[in-house]
Design a protein around this motif. Structure first.
Motif, PDB file in Angstrom:
ATOM      1  N   ALA A 162      10.779  -4.387  -6.659  1.00 33.42           N
ATOM      2  CA  ALA A 162      10.470  -3.608  -7.854  1.00 33.42           C
ATOM      3  C   ALA A 162       9.056  -3.864  -8.362  1.00 33.42           C
ATOM      4  CB  ALA A 162      11.485  -3.908  -8.947  1.00 33.42           C
ATOM      5  N   HIS A 163       8.500  -5.031  -8.066  1.00 30.42           N
ATOM      6  CA  HIS A 163       7.163  -5.387  -8.545  1.00 30.42           C
ATOM      7  C   HIS A 163       6.032  -4.733  -7.742  1.00 30.42           C
ATOM      8  CE1 HIS A 163       7.773  -8.058  -5.157  1.00 30.42           C
ATOM      9  NE2 HIS A 163       6.459  -8.195  -5.098  1.00 30.42           N
ATOM     10  N   LEU A 164       6.355  -4.135  -6.593  1.00 30.33           N
ATOM     11  CA  LEU A 164       5.312  -3.560  -5.746  1.00 30.33           C
ATOM     12  C   LEU A 164       4.711  -2.311  -6.380  1.00 30.33           C
ATOM     13  CD1 LEU A 164       6.975  -3.945  -2.245  1.00 30.33           C
ATOM     14  CD2 LEU A 164       5.183  -5.363  -3.256  1.00 30.33           C
ATOM     15  N   ASP A 165       3.394  -2.239  -6.345  1.00 28.89           N
ATOM     16  CA  ASP A 165       2.668  -1.090  -6.880  1.00 28.89           C
ATOM     17  C   ASP A 165       2.979   0.145  -6.041  1.00 28.89           C
ATOM     18  OD1 ASP A 165       0.785   0.632  -8.006  1.00 28.89           O
ATOM     19  OD2 ASP A 165      -0.902  -0.263  -6.938  1.00 28.89           O
ATOM     20  N   PRO A 166       3.423   1.238  -6.656  1.00 27.79           N
ATOM     21  CA  PRO A 166       3.763   2.456  -5.905  1.00 27.79           C
ATOM     22  C   PRO A 166       2.605   2.974  -5.045  1.00 27.79           C
ATOM     23  CG  PRO A 166       4.581   2.625  -8.145  1.00 27.79           C
ATOM     24  CD  PRO A 166       3.736   1.384  -8.077  1.00 27.79           C
ATOM     25  N   GLU A 167       1.379   2.833  -5.521  1.00 30.96           N
ATOM     26  CA  GLU A 167       0.225   3.269  -4.728  1.00 30.96           C
ATOM     27  C   GLU A 167       0.101   2.432  -3.445  1.00 30.96           C
ATOM     28  OE1 GLU A 167      -4.533   3.184  -5.241  1.00 30.96           O
ATOM     29  OE2 GLU A 167      -3.422   4.123  -6.884  1.00 30.96           O
ATOM     30  N   PHE A 168       0.346   1.128  -3.573  1.00 30.17           N
ATOM     31  CA  PHE A 168       0.322   0.241  -2.411  1.00 30.17           C
ATOM     32  C   PHE A 168       1.408   0.652  -1.415  1.00 30.17           C
ATOM     33  CE2 PHE A 168       2.278  -3.521  -0.429  1.00 30.17           C
ATOM     34  CZ  PHE A 168       1.231  -3.925   0.387  1.00 30.17           C
ATOM     35  N   VAL A 169       2.606   0.924  -1.923  1.00 30.21           N
ATOM     36  CA  VAL A 169       3.719   1.331  -1.064  1.00 30.21           C
ATOM     37  C   VAL A 169       3.363   2.616  -0.315  1.00 30.21           C
ATOM     38  CG1 VAL A 169       6.133   2.098  -1.039  1.00 30.21           C
ATOM     39  CG2 VAL A 169       5.449   0.170  -2.483  1.00 30.21           C
ATOM     40  N   THR A 170       2.747   3.569  -1.012  1.00 31.88           N
ATOM     41  CA  THR A 170       2.345   4.826  -0.382  1.00 31.88           C
ATOM     42  C   THR A 170       1.314   4.581   0.715  1.00 31.88           C
ATOM     43  OG1 THR A 170       2.804   6.058  -2.403  1.00 31.88           O
ATOM     44  CG2 THR A 170       1.318   7.088  -0.826  1.00 31.88           C
ATOM     45  N   ARG A 171       0.344   3.708   0.445  1.00 32.94           N
ATOM     46  CA  ARG A 171      -0.671   3.387   1.466  1.00 32.94           C
ATOM     47  C   ARG A 171      -0.038   2.728   2.688  1.00 32.94           C
ATOM     48  NH1 ARG A 171      -3.581   1.058  -2.773  1.00 32.94           N
ATOM     49  NH2 ARG A 171      -3.410  -0.960  -1.747  1.00 32.94           N
ATOM     50  N   VAL A 172       0.884   1.817   2.454  1.00 31.69           N
ATOM     51  CA  VAL A 172       1.553   1.135   3.561  1.00 31.69           C
ATOM     52  C   VAL A 172       2.356   2.133   4.393  1.00 31.69           C
ATOM     53  CG1 VAL A 172       3.347  -0.542   4.150  1.00 31.69           C
ATOM     54  CG2 VAL A 172       1.596  -1.129   2.466  1.00 31.69           C
ATOM     55  N   LEU A 173       3.083   3.027   3.733  1.00 33.57           N
ATOM     56  CA  LEU A 173       3.857   4.035   4.465  1.00 33.57           C
ATOM     57  C   LEU A 173       2.935   4.930   5.292  1.00 33.57           C
ATOM     58  CD1 LEU A 173       6.543   5.064   1.838  1.00 33.57           C
ATOM     59  CD2 LEU A 173       6.890   3.756   3.936  1.00 33.57           C
ATOM     60  N   GLY A 174       1.774   5.268   4.755  1.00 36.97           N
ATOM     61  CA  GLY A 174       0.806   6.060   5.509  1.00 36.97           C
ATOM     62  C   GLY A 174       0.314   5.332   6.736  1.00 36.97           C
ATOM     63  N   ARG A 175       0.043   4.050   6.587  1.00 38.55           N
ATOM     64  CA  ARG A 175      -0.417   3.245   7.733  1.00 38.55           C
ATOM     65  C   ARG A 175       0.685   3.129   8.783  1.00 38.55           C
ATOM     66  NH1 ARG A 175      -3.406   2.397  11.536  1.00 38.55           N
ATOM     67  NH2 ARG A 175      -3.684   0.266  12.229  1.00 38.55           N
ATOM     68  N   ILE A 176       1.913   2.950   8.343  1.00 39.91           N
ATOM     69  CA  ILE A 176       3.033   2.885   9.287  1.00 39.91           C
ATOM     70  C   ILE A 176       3.137   4.200  10.049  1.00 39.91           C
ATOM     71  CG2 ILE A 176       5.548   2.782   9.467  1.00 39.91           C
ATOM     72  CD1 ILE A 176       5.449   0.766   7.098  1.00 39.91           C
ATOM     73  N   ALA A 177       3.040   5.314   9.337  1.00 34.08           N
ATOM     74  CA  ALA A 177       3.116   6.628   9.989  1.00 34.08           C
ATOM     75  C   ALA A 177       1.993   6.792  11.011  1.00 34.08           C
ATOM     76  CB  ALA A 177       3.058   7.741   8.948  1.00 34.08           C
ATOM     77  N   ASP A 178       0.788   6.336  10.664  1.00 31.53           N
ATOM     78  CA  ASP A 178      -0.340   6.411  11.606  1.00 31.53           C
ATOM     79  C   ASP A 178      -0.070   5.593  12.860  1.00 31.53           C
ATOM     80  OD1 ASP A 178      -1.705   7.992   9.795  1.00 31.53           O
ATOM     81  OD2 ASP A 178      -3.020   6.359   9.088  1.00 31.53           O
ATOM     82  N   ARG A 179       0.432   4.389  12.677  1.00 34.08           N
ATOM     83  CA  ARG A 179       0.691   3.513  13.830  1.00 34.08           C
ATOM     84  C   ARG A 179       1.806   4.061  14.715  1.00 34.08           C
ATOM     85  NH1 ARG A 179       0.329  -2.734  12.663  1.00 34.08           N
ATOM     86  NH2 ARG A 179       0.112  -2.640  14.912  1.00 34.08           N
ATOM     87  N   VAL A 180       2.837   4.620  14.093  1.00 29.43           N
ATOM     88  CA  VAL A 180       3.921   5.228  14.862  1.00 29.43           C
ATOM     89  C   VAL A 180       3.394   6.419  15.644  1.00 29.43           C
ATOM     90  CG1 VAL A 180       6.092   6.512  14.706  1.00 29.43           C
ATOM     91  CG2 VAL A 180       5.797   4.398  13.405  1.00 29.43           C
TER      92      VAL A 180
END
Length: 61
Positions: free
Chosen positions: A15-33
């Protein structure tokens, strides 16, 4: 889980994770996949689903 895509464990743990950070991480995961799938090219398009022992990892189509 922080992005609301999975229900695994205790949601309060992320719950403490910044939503913008989560969005960036998901984008990076999508790029790597996408890079990994691109390296496994075939002569025709194929549907893929990336899963683990905890469920689906890629965004649902």
């Amino acid at each position: 889980m922080a992005a609301g895509r999975a229900q695994v464990g205790d949601p309060a743990a992320v719950a403490h994770l910044d939503p913008e950070f989560v969005t960036r991480v998901l984008g990076r995961i999508a790029d790597r996949v996408a890079e990994a799938v691109d390296q496994m090219r075939t002569s025709r398009p194929i549907r893929t689903a990336i899963v683990s022992d905890r469920g689906r990892l890629d965004p649902a189509p």
